[in-house]
Design a protein around this motif. Structure first.
Motif, PDB file in Angstrom:
ATOM      1  N   ALA A  40      11.742   8.537  -4.671  1.00 16.54           N
ATOM      2  CA  ALA A  40      13.243   8.232  -3.761  1.00 16.54           C
ATOM      3  C   ALA A  40      12.245   7.395  -3.251  1.00 16.54           C
ATOM      4  CB  ALA A  40      13.614   8.976  -2.898  1.00 16.54           C
ATOM      5  N   ILE A  41      11.249   7.377  -2.349  1.00 21.74           N
ATOM      6  CA  ILE A  41      10.372   6.881  -1.451  1.00 21.74           C
ATOM      7  C   ILE A  41      10.335   5.381  -2.325  1.00 21.74           C
ATOM      8  CG2 ILE A  41       8.441   6.748   0.037  1.00 21.74           C
ATOM      9  CD1 ILE A  41       8.876   9.591   0.412  1.00 21.74           C
ATOM     10  N   ALA A  42       9.813   5.718  -3.134  1.00 21.02           N
ATOM     11  CA  ALA A  42       9.046   3.659  -4.097  1.00 21.02           C
ATOM     12  C   ALA A  42      10.256   3.445  -3.922  1.00 21.02           C
ATOM     13  CB  ALA A  42       8.390   5.136  -5.228  1.00 21.02           C
ATOM     14  N   ILE A  43      11.557   3.612  -4.038  1.00 24.20           N
ATOM     15  CA  ILE A  43      12.896   2.946  -4.728  1.00 24.20           C
ATOM     16  C   ILE A  43      12.741   2.121  -3.025  1.00 24.20           C
ATOM     17  CG2 ILE A  43      14.728   3.016  -5.641  1.00 24.20           C
ATOM     18  CD1 ILE A  43      14.453   4.914  -7.092  1.00 24.20           C
ATOM     19  N   LEU A  44      12.913   2.767  -1.999  1.00 25.23           N
ATOM     20  CA  LEU A  44      13.027   2.373  -0.963  1.00 25.23           C
ATOM     21  C   LEU A  44      11.962   1.580  -0.230  1.00 25.23           C
ATOM     22  CD1 LEU A  44      14.453   5.823   1.008  1.00 25.23           C
ATOM     23  CD2 LEU A  44      15.952   3.882   0.219  1.00 25.23           C
ATOM     24  N   VAL A  45      11.049   1.861  -0.441  1.00 25.95           N
ATOM     25  CA  VAL A  45      10.045   0.607  -0.741  1.00 25.95           C
ATOM     26  C   VAL A  45      10.000   0.362  -0.951  1.00 25.95           C
ATOM     27  CG1 VAL A  45       6.950   0.056   0.056  1.00 25.95           C
ATOM     28  CG2 VAL A  45       8.038   2.308   0.629  1.00 25.95           C
ATOM     29  N   ALA A  46      10.108  -0.112  -2.520  1.00 29.37           N
ATOM     30  CA  ALA A  46      10.057  -1.108  -3.660  1.00 29.37           C
ATOM     31  C   ALA A  46      11.414  -1.992  -2.440  1.00 29.37           C
ATOM     32  CB  ALA A  46      10.482  -1.047  -4.727  1.00 29.37           C
ATOM     33  N   GLY A  47      12.844  -1.480  -1.955  1.00 27.30           N
ATOM     34  CA  GLY A  47      13.704  -2.107  -1.480  1.00 27.30           C
ATOM     35  C   GLY A  47      13.370  -3.016  -0.207  1.00 27.30           C
ATOM     36  N   VAL A  48      12.554  -2.220   0.542  1.00 29.91           N
ATOM     37  CA  VAL A  48      12.243  -3.183   1.526  1.00 29.91           C
ATOM     38  C   VAL A  48      11.650  -4.059   1.592  1.00 29.91           C
ATOM     39  CG1 VAL A  48      10.875  -2.885   3.375  1.00 29.91           C
ATOM     40  CG2 VAL A  48      12.178  -1.331   3.247  1.00 29.91           C
ATOM     41  N   ILE A  49       9.996  -3.774  -0.140  1.00 28.68           N
ATOM     42  CA  ILE A  49       9.667  -5.511  -0.048  1.00 28.68           C
ATOM     43  C   ILE A  49      10.780  -6.500  -0.828  1.00 28.68           C
ATOM     44  CG2 ILE A  49       7.755  -6.266  -1.608  1.00 28.68           C
ATOM     45  CD1 ILE A  49       6.264  -3.274  -1.429  1.00 28.68           C
ATOM     46  N   MET A  50      11.639  -6.132  -1.468  1.00 34.93           N
ATOM     47  CA  MET A  50      12.486  -7.788  -2.060  1.00 34.93           C
ATOM     48  C   MET A  50      13.238  -7.811  -0.884  1.00 34.93           C
ATOM     49  SD  MET A  50      13.613  -5.122  -5.699  1.00 34.93           S
ATOM     50  CE  MET A  50      14.700  -6.392  -6.084  1.00 34.93           C
ATOM     51  N   ALA A  51      13.369  -6.984   0.247  1.00 37.07           N
ATOM     52  CA  ALA A  51      14.630  -7.402   1.551  1.00 37.07           C
ATOM     53  C   ALA A  51      13.415  -8.376   2.420  1.00 37.07           C
ATOM     54  CB  ALA A  51      15.452  -6.781   1.857  1.00 37.07           C
ATOM     55  N   ALA A  52      12.201  -8.087   2.219  1.00 34.85           N
ATOM     56  CA  ALA A  52      11.715  -8.620   2.843  1.00 34.85           C
ATOM     57  C   ALA A  52      11.570 -10.016   2.396  1.00 34.85           C
ATOM     58  CB  ALA A  52      10.096  -7.912   3.610  1.00 34.85           C
ATOM     59  N   GLY A  53      10.964  -9.786   1.148  1.00 37.61           N
ATOM     60  CA  GLY A  53      10.694 -11.737   0.687  1.00 37.61           C
ATOM     61  C   GLY A  53      12.342 -12.320   0.750  1.00 37.61           C
ATOM     62  N   VAL A 109       0.760  -1.221  -0.069  1.00 41.67           N
ATOM     63  CA  VAL A 109      -0.061  -0.346  -0.022  1.00 41.67           C
ATOM     64  C   VAL A 109       0.561   1.175   0.523  1.00 41.67           C
ATOM     65  CG1 VAL A 109      -1.651   1.658   1.263  1.00 41.67           C
ATOM     66  CG2 VAL A 109      -2.063  -1.284   0.817  1.00 41.67           C
ATOM     67  N   ALA A 110       2.041   1.399   0.425  1.00 34.59           N
ATOM     68  CA  ALA A 110       2.704   2.277   1.534  1.00 34.59           C
ATOM     69  C   ALA A 110       3.584   2.383  -0.657  1.00 34.59           C
ATOM     70  CB  ALA A 110       3.972   2.298   2.288  1.00 34.59           C
TER      71      ALA A 110
END
Length: 66
Positions: free
Chosen positions: A51-64, A7-8
């Motif tokens: 930049a926020i979208a890229i950071l959140v996408a990175g967190v999603i990938m790291a959490a996966g 959602v973020a």
């Protein structure tokens, strides 16, 4: 947690698109010093939202991976 991150990411992507569209419309319609300052402000906001979208996408990938 995963749903919150998605959602973020969607919100950051939507904010980026909104700032981009507003900037393009403003650039097409206006001219002069005020329009230039507004366009610059919208561009800075767009870059921040990206930049926020890229950071959140990175967190999603790291959490996966975990």
């Amino acid at each position: 947690m995963q749903l919150l991150l998605i959602v973020a990411l969607a919100a950051a992507a939507a904010a980026t698109l909104y700032a981009l569209v507003r900037g393009v419309i403003g650039m097409a319609n206006g001219s002069g010093q005020l329009a230039s300052a507004r366009s610059q402000s919208l561009m800075q906001k767009r870059v921040a939202y990206q930049a926020i979208a890229i950071l959140v996408a990175g967190v999603i990938m790291a959490a996966g991976r975990a």
